[in-house]
Design a protein around this motif. Structure first.
Motif, PDB file in Angstrom:
ATOM      1  N   ARG A 168       0.827  -1.203   0.000  1.00 18.00           N
ATOM      2  CA  ARG A 168       0.000   0.000   0.000  1.00 18.00           C
ATOM      3  C   ARG A 168       0.868   1.263   0.000  1.00 18.00           C
ATOM      4  O   ARG A 168       0.570   2.244  -0.678  1.00 18.00           O
ATOM      5  CB  ARG A 168      -0.919  -0.015   1.230  1.00 18.00           C
ATOM      6  CG  ARG A 168      -1.827   1.201   1.362  1.00 18.00           C
ATOM      7  CD  ARG A 168      -2.964   0.959   2.349  1.00 18.00           C
ATOM      8  NE  ARG A 168      -2.511   0.396   3.617  1.00 18.00           N
ATOM      9  CZ  ARG A 168      -2.080   1.095   4.665  1.00 18.00           C
ATOM     10  NH1 ARG A 168      -2.028   2.409   4.597  1.00 18.00           N
ATOM     11  NH2 ARG A 168      -1.705   0.489   5.774  1.00 18.00           N
ATOM     12  N   HIS A 169       1.961   1.244   0.772  1.00 18.99           N
ATOM     13  CA  HIS A 169       2.857   2.406   0.782  1.00 18.99           C
ATOM     14  C   HIS A 169       3.437   2.674  -0.605  1.00 18.99           C
ATOM     15  O   HIS A 169       3.597   3.822  -1.014  1.00 18.99           O
ATOM     16  CB  HIS A 169       4.008   2.187   1.762  1.00 18.99           C
ATOM     17  CG  HIS A 169       3.577   2.265   3.186  1.00 18.99           C
ATOM     18  ND1 HIS A 169       2.382   2.812   3.571  1.00 18.99           N
ATOM     19  CD2 HIS A 169       4.181   1.859   4.322  1.00 18.99           C
ATOM     20  CE1 HIS A 169       2.263   2.747   4.879  1.00 18.99           C
ATOM     21  NE2 HIS A 169       3.338   2.169   5.361  1.00 18.99           N
TER      22      HIS A 169
ATOM     23  N   TYR B   7       0.876   4.355  -2.536  1.00 24.66           N
ATOM     24  CA  TYR B   7       0.751   5.780  -2.162  1.00 24.66           C
ATOM     25  C   TYR B   7       1.756   6.632  -2.936  1.00 24.66           C
ATOM     26  O   TYR B   7       1.432   7.732  -3.386  1.00 24.66           O
ATOM     27  CB  TYR B   7       1.044   5.991  -0.663  1.00 24.66           C
ATOM     28  CG  TYR B   7      -0.083   5.657   0.273  1.00 24.66           C
ATOM     29  CD1 TYR B   7      -1.398   6.038   0.027  1.00 24.66           C
ATOM     30  CD2 TYR B   7       0.181   4.973   1.466  1.00 24.66           C
ATOM     31  CE1 TYR B   7      -2.416   5.733   0.923  1.00 24.66           C
ATOM     32  CE2 TYR B   7      -0.831   4.668   2.366  1.00 24.66           C
ATOM     33  CZ  TYR B   7      -2.125   5.049   2.089  1.00 24.66           C
ATOM     34  OH  TYR B   7      -3.122   4.749   2.976  1.00 24.66           O
ATOM     35  N   VAL B   8       2.977   6.132  -3.056  1.00 26.50           N
ATOM     36  CA  VAL B   8       3.994   6.893  -3.796  1.00 26.50           C
ATOM     37  C   VAL B   8       3.563   7.036  -5.250  1.00 26.50           C
ATOM     38  O   VAL B   8       3.623   8.126  -5.832  1.00 26.50           O
ATOM     39  CB  VAL B   8       5.386   6.229  -3.687  1.00 26.50           C
ATOM     40  CG1 VAL B   8       6.412   6.986  -4.526  1.00 26.50           C
ATOM     41  CG2 VAL B   8       5.849   6.158  -2.232  1.00 26.50           C
TER      42      VAL B   8
ATOM     43  N   ARG C  51       2.545  10.843  -7.058  1.00 28.24           N
ATOM     44  CA  ARG C  51       3.293  11.495  -8.143  1.00 28.24           C
ATOM     45  C   ARG C  51       2.503  11.533  -9.449  1.00 28.24           C
ATOM     46  O   ARG C  51       2.964  12.087 -10.431  1.00 28.24           O
ATOM     47  CB  ARG C  51       4.634  10.784  -8.403  1.00 28.24           C
ATOM     48  CG  ARG C  51       5.594  10.740  -7.263  1.00 28.24           C
ATOM     49  CD  ARG C  51       5.902  12.077  -6.632  1.00 28.24           C
ATOM     50  NE  ARG C  51       6.192  11.866  -5.217  1.00 28.24           N
ATOM     51  CZ  ARG C  51       5.359  12.201  -4.240  1.00 28.24           C
ATOM     52  NH1 ARG C  51       4.224  12.825  -4.494  1.00 28.24           N
ATOM     53  NH2 ARG C  51       5.672  11.926  -2.989  1.00 28.24           N
TER      54      ARG C  51
ATOM     55  N   MET D 285      18.730  14.000 -10.326  1.00 25.87           N
ATOM     56  CA  MET D 285      17.438  13.630  -9.789  1.00 25.87           C
ATOM     57  C   MET D 285      16.852  14.834  -9.088  1.00 25.87           C
ATOM     58  O   MET D 285      17.584  15.618  -8.500  1.00 25.87           O
ATOM     59  CB  MET D 285      17.637  12.554  -8.713  1.00 25.87           C
ATOM     60  CG  MET D 285      17.253  11.175  -9.142  1.00 25.87           C
ATOM     61  SD  MET D 285      17.425  10.048  -7.784  1.00 25.87           S
ATOM     62  CE  MET D 285      18.604   8.920  -8.507  1.00 25.87           C
TER      63      MET D 285
ATOM     64  N   LYS E 299      14.723  16.468  -5.918  1.00 26.57           N
ATOM     65  CA  LYS E 299      14.697  16.106  -4.502  1.00 26.57           C
ATOM     66  C   LYS E 299      13.558  15.126  -4.215  1.00 26.57           C
ATOM     67  O   LYS E 299      13.703  14.198  -3.427  1.00 26.57           O
ATOM     68  CB  LYS E 299      14.553  17.367  -3.647  1.00 26.57           C
ATOM     69  CG  LYS E 299      15.830  18.203  -3.660  1.00 26.57           C
ATOM     70  CD  LYS E 299      15.763  19.395  -2.719  1.00 26.57           C
ATOM     71  CE  LYS E 299      17.186  19.930  -2.492  1.00 26.57           C
ATOM     72  NZ  LYS E 299      17.257  20.863  -1.363  1.00 26.57           N
ATOM     73  N   GLN E 300      12.414  15.366  -4.873  1.00 30.00           N
ATOM     74  CA  GLN E 300      11.282  14.446  -4.693  1.00 30.00           C
ATOM     75  C   GLN E 300      11.656  13.040  -5.144  1.00 30.00           C
ATOM     76  O   GLN E 300      11.316  12.050  -4.486  1.00 30.00           O
ATOM     77  CB  GLN E 300      10.082  14.951  -5.500  1.00 30.00           C
ATOM     78  CG  GLN E 300       8.811  14.140  -5.287  1.00 30.00           C
ATOM     79  CD  GLN E 300       8.227  14.307  -3.904  1.00 30.00           C
ATOM     80  OE1 GLN E 300       7.781  15.368  -3.535  1.00 30.00           O
ATOM     81  NE2 GLN E 300       8.239  13.229  -3.105  1.00 30.00           N
TER      82      GLN E 300
ATOM     83  N   MET F 265      14.628  11.771  -5.160  1.00 31.52           N
ATOM     84  CA  MET F 265      15.561  11.224  -4.152  1.00 31.52           C
ATOM     85  C   MET F 265      14.774  10.644  -2.981  1.00 31.52           C
ATOM     86  O   MET F 265      14.989   9.508  -2.556  1.00 31.52           O
ATOM     87  CB  MET F 265      16.480  12.322  -3.600  1.00 31.52           C
ATOM     88  CG  MET F 265      17.558  12.858  -4.502  1.00 31.52           C
ATOM     89  SD  MET F 265      19.119  11.933  -4.490  1.00 31.52           S
ATOM     90  CE  MET F 265      19.498  11.684  -2.782  1.00 31.52           C
ATOM     91  N   VAL F 266      13.861  11.480  -2.436  1.00 38.03           N
ATOM     92  CA  VAL F 266      13.073  11.043  -1.275  1.00 38.03           C
ATOM     93  C   VAL F 266      12.297   9.769  -1.607  1.00 38.03           C
ATOM     94  O   VAL F 266      12.334   8.782  -0.865  1.00 38.03           O
ATOM     95  CB  VAL F 266      12.102  12.172  -0.839  1.00 38.03           C
ATOM     96  CG1 VAL F 266      11.091  11.659   0.172  1.00 38.03           C
ATOM     97  CG2 VAL F 266      12.885  13.352  -0.249  1.00 38.03           C
ATOM     98  N   ASP F 267      11.603   9.782  -2.750  1.00 38.74           N
ATOM     99  CA  ASP F 267      10.823   8.609  -3.133  1.00 38.74           C
ATOM    100  C   ASP F 267      11.726   7.394  -3.355  1.00 38.74           C
ATOM    101  O   ASP F 267      11.363   6.272  -3.001  1.00 38.74           O
ATOM    102  CB  ASP F 267      10.027   8.893  -4.419  1.00 38.74           C
ATOM    103  CG  ASP F 267       8.894   9.879  -4.181  1.00 38.74           C
ATOM    104  OD1 ASP F 267       8.470  10.027  -3.016  1.00 38.74           O
ATOM    105  OD2 ASP F 267       8.433  10.504  -5.151  1.00 38.74           O
TER     106      ASP F 267
ATOM    107  N   LEU G 217      12.621   5.861   0.020  1.00 36.41           N
ATOM    108  CA  LEU G 217      11.473   5.196   0.655  1.00 36.41           C
ATOM    109  C   LEU G 217      11.072   3.927  -0.095  1.00 36.41           C
ATOM    110  O   LEU G 217      10.840   2.878   0.515  1.00 36.41           O
ATOM    111  CB  LEU G 217      10.282   6.159   0.745  1.00 36.41           C
ATOM    112  CG  LEU G 217      10.447   7.296   1.769  1.00 36.41           C
ATOM    113  CD1 LEU G 217       9.255   8.252   1.700  1.00 36.41           C
ATOM    114  CD2 LEU G 217      10.595   6.748   3.198  1.00 36.41           C
TER     115      LEU G 217
END
Lengths: 225, 225
Positions: free
Chosen positions: B98-99, B102-103, B107, B175, B177-178, B180-182, B185
Motif C-alpha cells: 500500500r505504501h 501511495y507513492v 506522483r 534527480m 529532490k522528490q 531522491m526522497v521517493d 522510501l
C-alpha cells in the motif's frame, strides 16, 4: 495452579519492563550519538541490542511454556498473547535505535544530519526518548495517563516527520545526496519508533480496560503524501 | 476434541493462504502502478488493503478462541502462536504494498521513480512479487524448496536495495529532490517486504521441521552502510 500462573506472569511483566528500560537507553544514546557524532556511543547501542534480542527470545519461551503448562482461561490467555506481541514490538524499537546508531557510525567523524536538519532530529530524538520512557513507566505502573502521553508524543513525532519532508524538498536548502538519503531514513526510523511505542501503549491499555478498540498495531501513514 | 482442533487449525491455515494471495495481488499491482503511473491501479491496492487487515483481525480472534477452548498440547500451541505471528507479518507486507501504491498515486500523472531508477524498481517489484508467490505457495504446500526460494529472492532484493543507494548517491545522476526522497522510501519498502516474506518462510519451515534455528523475524540491515 493459578498462583504459579500469576507468578510466572509477573516474571513476564518484569522482563518486558527490563526490555523497555534497555530501549530507553538505546534511543537516548542513539540520538545523542547522532547529534554529536559519537562513535563509541553509537557502537555501544549497536552492541547492546543483542541483549534486547536475547530477552525477547527468553520471553517467548516463557510465554509458550506458560501457556502449555497452565492451560489458562481466556482472559489470561489474552494477557499472554499480548505480552508476546509487546515483546516483538519492543524488540523492534531496539532495532530502530540501532539503525539510527548505524547512521551515526557510518558518517563518523561527520555529524550525519545536514545542518538544516540537526535541530529537527534533535527534537525527534527527544520525542522518541519520551515515548520510550512513558512506555516503560506504563508497563511498570499501568497508569493509563501515560498511554495518552505516548499517543501525544507520537503525534509530535509524526508532525516532525512531516517537517523533515518540507526541509528535504525545500529547493533553497542545500544538502549533499548522502545527507538527503540519511535524512529520509532517519525520519522514518524515528517515526516508526513512535508507532511501535503507541502499539505497546494500546495493548497495555487493552489489558487494563479490556477495550479492544485501537489496541491494534499502529500503521504508519508515511507513504501518504 | 482433537479433531475439532485440527479442523479449526485448517481454517486458520486457509485464512493465512487467503491473506497471502491478496498480498500477491497487492504487490503485483503496486509495482505495476509505480512503473506505469496508473492511478486507478494504485487506488485499487490502497482500498484492497482493508480486506487484508480484516482477515488478520478475524484470524487473531480465531486463534485466541481456539487456544481458549481447546487447551492444546505444546506442539499445537506453537503452531497457533506461529500462525498469529505470520498473520501480523503478512498484514505488514500488505501495508508495504500500500505504501508503494501511495507513492505511485502521490506522483501521478508523473512516473514516481527517476529515469535512472525505473529499471531497478521494476526489478525490485518483480523480486517482491516472486517472494509473495513463493510465500503463498509455501503456506499451501509446505514445500520447503519454496522457503529456500524466498530466501534467495530476498537476497536479490537486498542486493538491489544496495544498488539503489549507489544510484541515489552517484554525483553523475541527476534527480529532483522528490525523486531522491521517493527513491529512498521505495527501496526501503521493497526491502522490508522481502524481510517479512523471509520471516513467514522461516516460521513455516519451523512448523514443518521443528528446527527453531533462523525461525525468527528477519531484521533488516538497511542502516548498516
Amino acid at each position: 495452579m493459578r498462583e504459579i500462573f500469576m507468578q510466572e506472569l509477573a516474571q513476564v511483566g518484569e522482563d518486558l519492563q527490563r526490555m523497555s528500560r534497555l530501549v530507553i537507553d538505546a534511543i537516548e544514546k542513539a540520538s545523542t550519538a547522532l547529534q554529536t557524532a559519537d562513535l563509541q556511543l553509537a557502537e555501544q547501542v549497536i552492541r547492546a541490542d543483542e541483549q534486547i534480542d536475547e530477552i525477547e527470545r527468553s520471553l517467548d519461551e516463557q510465554c509458550i511454556s506458560l501457556l502449555a503448562r497452565q492451560a489458562p482461561v481466556a482472559t489470561d490467555l489474552r494477557v499472554v498473547i499480548a505480552a508476546l506481541r509487546m515483546s516483538a514490538t519492543i524488540e523492534r524499537m531496539g532495532d530502530l535505535a540501532r539503525h539510527i546508531a548505524y547512521v551515526a557510525r557510518g558518517r563518523y567523524p561527520e555529524v550525519a544530519p545536514s545542518p538544516a536538519m540537526q535541530e529537527i532530529f534533535a527534537q525527534m530524538g527527544e520525542a522518541a526518548t519520551k515515548v520510550a520512557h512513558q512506555v516503560s513507566d506504563l508497563l511498570a505502573t499501568r497508569d493509563l495517563e501515560l498511554a495518552a502521553g505516548v499517543e501525544r508524543d507520537d503525534d509530535a513525532l509524526d508532525a516532525l516527520h512531516k517537517q523533515t519532508f518540507t526541509i528535504l524538498l525545500d529547493p533553497e536548502v542545500e544538502m549533499t545526496k548522502q545527507q538527503m538519503v540519511d535524512g529520509v531514513l532517519l525520519g522514518r526510523y524515528f517515526e516508526r519508533f513512535g508507532d511501535h511505542g503507541v502499539s505497546v501503549a494500546r495493548r497495555t491499555s487493552y489489558l487494563v480496560t479490556g477495550d479492544l478498540t485501537n489496541s491494534v498495531a499502529r500503521d504508519d501513514a508515511a507513504g501518504e503524501r
